[in-house]
Design a protein around this motif. Structure first.
Motif, mmCIF file in Angstrom:
data_model
loop_
_atom_site.group_PDB
_atom_site.id
_atom_site.type_symbol
_atom_site.label_atom_id
_atom_site.label_comp_id
_atom_site.label_asym_id
_atom_site.label_seq_id
_atom_site.Cartn_x
_atom_site.Cartn_y
_atom_site.Cartn_z
ATOM 1 N N TYR A 114 0.841 -1.211 0.000
ATOM 2 C CA TYR A 114 0.000 0.000 0.000
ATOM 3 C C TYR A 114 0.871 1.253 0.000
ATOM 4 O O TYR A 114 0.640 2.179 -0.798
ATOM 5 N N TYR A 115 1.862 1.317 0.889
ATOM 6 C CA TYR A 115 2.698 2.517 0.976
ATOM 7 C C TYR A 115 3.521 2.731 -0.288
ATOM 8 O O TYR A 115 3.717 3.871 -0.730
ATOM 9 N N LYS A 127 0.727 4.407 -13.019
ATOM 10 C CA LYS A 127 0.920 3.038 -13.515
ATOM 11 C C LYS A 127 1.479 2.144 -12.407
ATOM 12 O O LYS A 127 0.974 1.049 -12.149
ATOM 13 N N ASN A 128 2.528 2.633 -11.742
ATOM 14 C CA ASN A 128 3.106 1.857 -10.647
ATOM 15 C C ASN A 128 2.195 1.822 -9.430
ATOM 16 O O ASN A 128 2.148 0.840 -8.705
ATOM 17 N N SER A 129 1.483 2.911 -9.225
ATOM 18 C CA SER A 129 0.523 2.954 -8.128
ATOM 19 C C SER A 129 -0.542 1.879 -8.328
ATOM 20 O O SER A 129 -0.894 1.135 -7.398
ATOM 21 N N SER A 134 -2.970 -2.922 -6.643
ATOM 22 C CA SER A 134 -3.668 -4.129 -7.090
ATOM 23 C C SER A 134 -3.125 -5.364 -6.364
ATOM 24 O O SER A 134 -3.893 -6.251 -5.974
ATOM 25 N N LYS A 135 -1.810 -5.428 -6.202
ATOM 26 C CA LYS A 135 -1.216 -6.544 -5.455
ATOM 27 C C LYS A 135 -1.707 -6.542 -4.008
ATOM 28 O O LYS A 135 -2.079 -7.576 -3.449
ATOM 29 N N SER A 136 -1.712 -5.371 -3.384
ATOM 30 C CA SER A 136 -2.140 -5.233 -1.991
ATOM 31 C C SER A 136 -3.623 -5.544 -1.827
ATOM 32 O O SER A 136 -4.046 -6.126 -0.819
ATOM 33 N N ASP A 143 -6.841 0.314 2.582
ATOM 34 C CA ASP A 143 -6.293 1.560 2.040
ATOM 35 C C ASP A 143 -5.978 1.419 0.551
ATOM 36 O O ASP A 143 -6.175 2.357 -0.229
ATOM 37 N N SER A 144 -5.498 0.247 0.157
ATOM 38 C CA SER A 144 -5.215 0.017 -1.262
ATOM 39 C C SER A 144 -6.498 -0.070 -2.067
ATOM 40 O O SER A 144 -6.581 0.443 -3.192
#
Length: 300
Positions: A114-115, A127-129, A134-136, A143-144
């Motif tokens: 998330y962080y 894009k990286n966010s 998505s993984k989180s 929060d994600s």
């Protein structure tokens, strides 16, 4: 006088016993830490950070011990340092680059993911966010999930999709994220489902989410009119340093407010001035005009 002496003696003896107990526990803790026990290192670090259990408040020492524990690959210490550099402390300035380096060391963990996503979001790297949130979100990190809702709501890095955004907000809200709960309240208010509106506002208000406090207050002011509840919420938000609530409360104090059944708030220009000045200090654009218009500066 005799009772006072006896009570003072008892207090002293209790203090002495607690001091001895803390000393014994701290000796054992220090020995474990010397042997490289990261749980002990972290506990001592928190003791220094908070000045508790017989340890003097010393943030520098706390950070040194967290770093020692992190160098031994302790996940909790690494995560703690990541948060400290992200938010900043009294001795550490905010440093997202250093924060990111710590979180990436434990990037298999949903909270760290998330962080990482949030830091990329802050830098406009959607894009990286999206990737990290998505993984989180696979672990239902609230929060994600909320972050993904924001991406789809505004179309950051993805095609704008309100339905997709609301799906993520709902999952986040159900997992306890107060911002997502506020978003769900706004959604249901927009479609006229007021039962769900109040439900989600109240859940977010319980977590002292200022957007929700103000939103529910406005709802009771303009939609399902209930001014006693509205005033109570404006007070709650104002005391929680929300400038919108401070302005509304100040305006209510300018004239007071009454209903058929009786008073809610008496007119009180001193309190009006107080709350409008608080709002002005929070850079609210409307507050200064109201202070000028009603000549309230003299009450400060």
């Amino acid at each position: 006088n005799i009772m006072n002496i006896v009570n003072s003696k008892n207090v002293f003896l209790l203090f002495l016993c607690l001091t001895i107990k803390n000393y014994g526990q701290n000796i054992e803790l220090e020995n474990r830490a010397k042997n490289g026990n990261t749980e002990a290192l972290n506990e001592i670090a928190w003791n220094y950070y908070e000045g508790r259990n017989g340890y003097t408040l010393d943030e520098y020492k706390a950070i040194e011990l967290f770093e020692k524990s992190a160098n031994l690959n302790d996940v909790n210490a690494i995560f703690t340092l990541g948060k400290m550099y992200y938010y900043g402390t009294s001795t550490l300035g905010e440093n997202e680059i250093t924060s990111l380096s710590y979180f990436k060391k434990i990037s298999d963990y949903y909270s760290a993911q998330y962080y990482i996503g949030q830091i990329y979001y802050n830098d406009g790297d959607y894009k990286n966010s999206l990737y990290w949130w998505s993984k989180s979100a696979e672990g239902d990190n609230p929060d994600s999930l909320n972050g993904l809702g924001e991406l789809y709501r505004f179309g950051y890095g993805v095609p704008k999709n309100i339905d997709q955004a609301n799906d993520y907000y709902k999952r986040a809200a159900e997992a306890g994220n107060s911002h997502a709960q506020y978003r769900m309240a706004r959604y249901y208010e927009g479609i006229g489902n007021y039962k769900e509106t109040v439900k989600w506002y109240n859940l977010a208000v319980e977590q002292m989410n200022n957007d929700a406090i103000f939103g529910l207050a406005v709802f009771y002011t303009d939609v399902q009119i209930d001014m006693p509840k509205a005033v109570e919420l404006y007070k709650k938000g104002a005391e929680n340093n929300d400038s919108d609530c401070q302005v509304e409360l100040g305006v209510i104090y300018i004239d007071g407010y009454r209903t058929i059944t009786g008073k809610i708030l008496d007119k009180d220009l001193k309190k009006a001035a107080y709350w409008l000045k608080k709002a002005l200090d929070n850079k609210d654009k409307e507050a200064k005009g109201l202070l000028d218009e009603y000549d309230l500066w003299k009450y400060l």
